[in-house]
Every structure is written in C-alpha cells, then in structure tokens.
Design a protein around this motif. Sequence first.
Motif, PDB file in Angstrom:
ATOM      1  N   LYS A 248      -5.256  -1.692  -2.191  1.00 43.56           N
ATOM      2  CA  LYS A 248      -3.982  -2.387  -2.006  1.00 43.56           C
ATOM      3  C   LYS A 248      -3.503  -2.927  -3.348  1.00 43.56           C
ATOM      4  O   LYS A 248      -4.308  -3.195  -4.238  1.00 43.56           O
TER       5      LYS A 248
ATOM      6  N   LEU B  10       6.306   3.058   1.198  1.00 40.24           N
ATOM      7  CA  LEU B  10       5.180   2.167   1.481  1.00 40.24           C
ATOM      8  C   LEU B  10       4.574   2.433   2.854  1.00 40.24           C
ATOM      9  O   LEU B  10       5.290   2.709   3.814  1.00 40.24           O
ATOM     10  N   SER B  11       3.256   2.340   2.930  1.00 36.71           N
ATOM     11  CA  SER B  11       2.584   2.392   4.229  1.00 36.71           C
ATOM     12  C   SER B  11       2.237   0.981   4.708  1.00 36.71           C
ATOM     13  O   SER B  11       1.869   0.771   5.860  1.00 36.71           O
ATOM     14  N   GLN B  12       2.348  -0.001   3.789  1.00 36.25           N
ATOM     15  CA  GLN B  12       2.101  -1.399   4.158  1.00 36.25           C
ATOM     16  C   GLN B  12       2.881  -2.325   3.245  1.00 36.25           C
ATOM     17  O   GLN B  12       2.942  -2.121   2.047  1.00 36.25           O
TER      18      GLN B  12
ATOM     19  N   GLN C 260       0.852  -1.183   0.000  1.00 34.02           N
ATOM     20  CA  GLN C 260       0.000   0.000   0.000  1.00 34.02           C
ATOM     21  C   GLN C 260       0.895   1.244   0.000  1.00 34.02           C
ATOM     22  O   GLN C 260       1.897   1.297   0.720  1.00 34.02           O
ATOM     23  N   ALA C 261       0.528   2.214  -0.833  1.00 30.82           N
ATOM     24  CA  ALA C 261       1.249   3.490  -0.895  1.00 30.82           C
ATOM     25  C   ALA C 261       0.249   4.575  -1.273  1.00 30.82           C
ATOM     26  O   ALA C 261      -0.883   4.284  -1.680  1.00 30.82           O
ATOM     27  N   LYS C 262       0.656   5.837  -1.144  1.00 31.53           N
ATOM     28  CA  LYS C 262      -0.253   6.953  -1.449  1.00 31.53           C
ATOM     29  C   LYS C 262      -0.716   6.920  -2.893  1.00 31.53           C
ATOM     30  O   LYS C 262      -1.882   7.171  -3.196  1.00 31.53           O
TER      31      LYS C 262
ATOM     32  N   ASN D 180      11.456  -3.535  -0.701  1.00 31.61           N
ATOM     33  CA  ASN D 180      11.317  -2.250  -0.020  1.00 31.61           C
ATOM     34  C   ASN D 180      12.445  -1.289  -0.414  1.00 31.61           C
ATOM     35  O   ASN D 180      12.214  -0.098  -0.673  1.00 31.61           O
TER      36      ASN D 180
END
Length: 297
Positions: free
Chosen positions: A253, A278-280, A227-229, A268
């Motif tokens: 996602k 990344l937020s997830q 997950q990212a903006k 990553n």
Amino acid sequence: METILSINNLNKIFGKKIHAVNNVSFEIKKGNVYGILGPNGSGKSTTLGIVLNVVNKTSGDFSWFNGSLETHDALKKVGAIIERPNFYPYMTAQENLELVCKIKNIPFTKVTEKLELVGLLDRKDSKFKTFSLGMKQRLAIASALLNDPEILILDEPTNGLDPQGIRQIRDLIRLIASQGTTILLASHLLDEVEKVCSHVVVLRFGKMLYEGPVDAMASNEGFFELQAKDSNALITILMNHNSVEKCVEEEGKVLVFLKNKLEADELNQFLFENQIVLSQLIKKKHSLEEQFLQLTK
C-alpha cells in the motif's frame, strides 16, 4: 453559548518546587463534554480541586456561570465526584441517596429518578456493601445528579473498573450529556477522552499543551492509504501533486501524507486523469494517541 466555568491564568504551587498547575486558562461552555487529559501528576485533579473550593489556588482566577454567582452559591448547581464513592455499607442504595437528599434538602422523589437513570433501580433495596466497584461508581453518579446540576464533574470515573464497568460508565456519561448536562471529566486514558468527550484540555507537568475540540486535535489533513497495480507509477504521479508532502510504501500500500487539505474525490480524479486506476482509497486521520504523544514527548 453560555459559559459554565472560566479559568484564567490559574497557578498552584506546593512548597517551593512543585508547580502543580502552571498558568492554565480555558472555558467550559454549556452542553459539551470536556476532558482534562494528561499523565498522572499533570495537575488534573488539582485543577478540579481548586474550582470546587477544596484546594486553595496560588494565583489566577476562576468564575462560575459568567461570574453571576459567588463560588459557594455556584457550587449548589454543580455535581462532583472527585474521590472514591463513600456511602454507608449497611444501608441500601435508596437509603443512602435519601440521606443525601436530607442533607441537601432535595425531594425524595429524585431518588427513584436517578437510580433509574444509572441503571440501579432494580438494586435499590440492596446494601451498598454488596455492590461491585462499577455499581458503586454509578450510585455515586446518581448521588451527584440528585440536585439536577448544570455541570457534572468526574475525576478518573473509570479508574479500577473492569471492561464491562468501563463501558457502562462511558455509556452513562453519553446518556447524561444527551439530556443537556455539561460534563467535565479528568482522565489519563486517551481512549476514554476520544470516545466520550467533545472537547479536550491536555496538561503535562501542570502546563496546558492544547485546548479545543477533540476532532481538531488530530491533524485536519490526515493521510491517504492507496493501492494500485503499479505502486512505483502511483508514487511518481502523486509526487507531482501540490498537496502531497511525501509517500511511503508499506506492505503493498502507498501511504500519502499531505501538506495541504485534499479531498478523496479530488485525488481520485487527479490520478484517473493521469492513467492511474486505484483498487483502494481510504482517507485516515492521525489518531488522538499519535497527536497526544507528539504533544507530550
């Protein structure tokens, strides 16, 4: 590692049309928990019946303990439950097990030991007819363990049990295995095999579709859940990576499917170097169920 049971090109044909076991080969190594997994009618029980000498094979071979013992003598080192527990209803748990000891020339001291192992010592003086189905199954396992077998064979051990009974049997299987007893169980339940077995043999219509560790049956590459903006930018960058096969956006996602092995820290680092934060990041494996359905479709 010592080979407990070796099965080579085993076949069983009933009548003219039913090929119940079709050229099956696998080995059981000491100290593992093996599951024979397959839908009803896949040949699981027939395979167990052949190696326990209650069903005649059509062709092929099997040998116990590296062929060092004839089947009759080898089976003295085997504990097995392949049918519903069959005890005298008006006798107590202890009396039923003592009767088994008399028949098999086993010291009575084993009765208390095995009742304690299966969690029935406090019910040793209760009549068998008062037991729940799960308790009856645990008593049957105690009976099969009286001779301290090298291997315990169970055919559908949780069949018909309620959730609590299923959990008790699964915990018991893990406990017995932890004490060094090799276990071979037949089941049509994916969940059962995934939770208690180290190795699995998958059968369908008598044919073997897979044999090996449970973990290795699921895809080694697996997939990532990210997950990212900016999902579009994330997907664009991901598709430039040599190990990425495809990306699927799902509920905000991005699911990343691989064609080559890729570790989470490598991915990553690659994304961070390409200005993606990344937020997830979760690495997942394809479930045994997904792999099983793919094998048997």
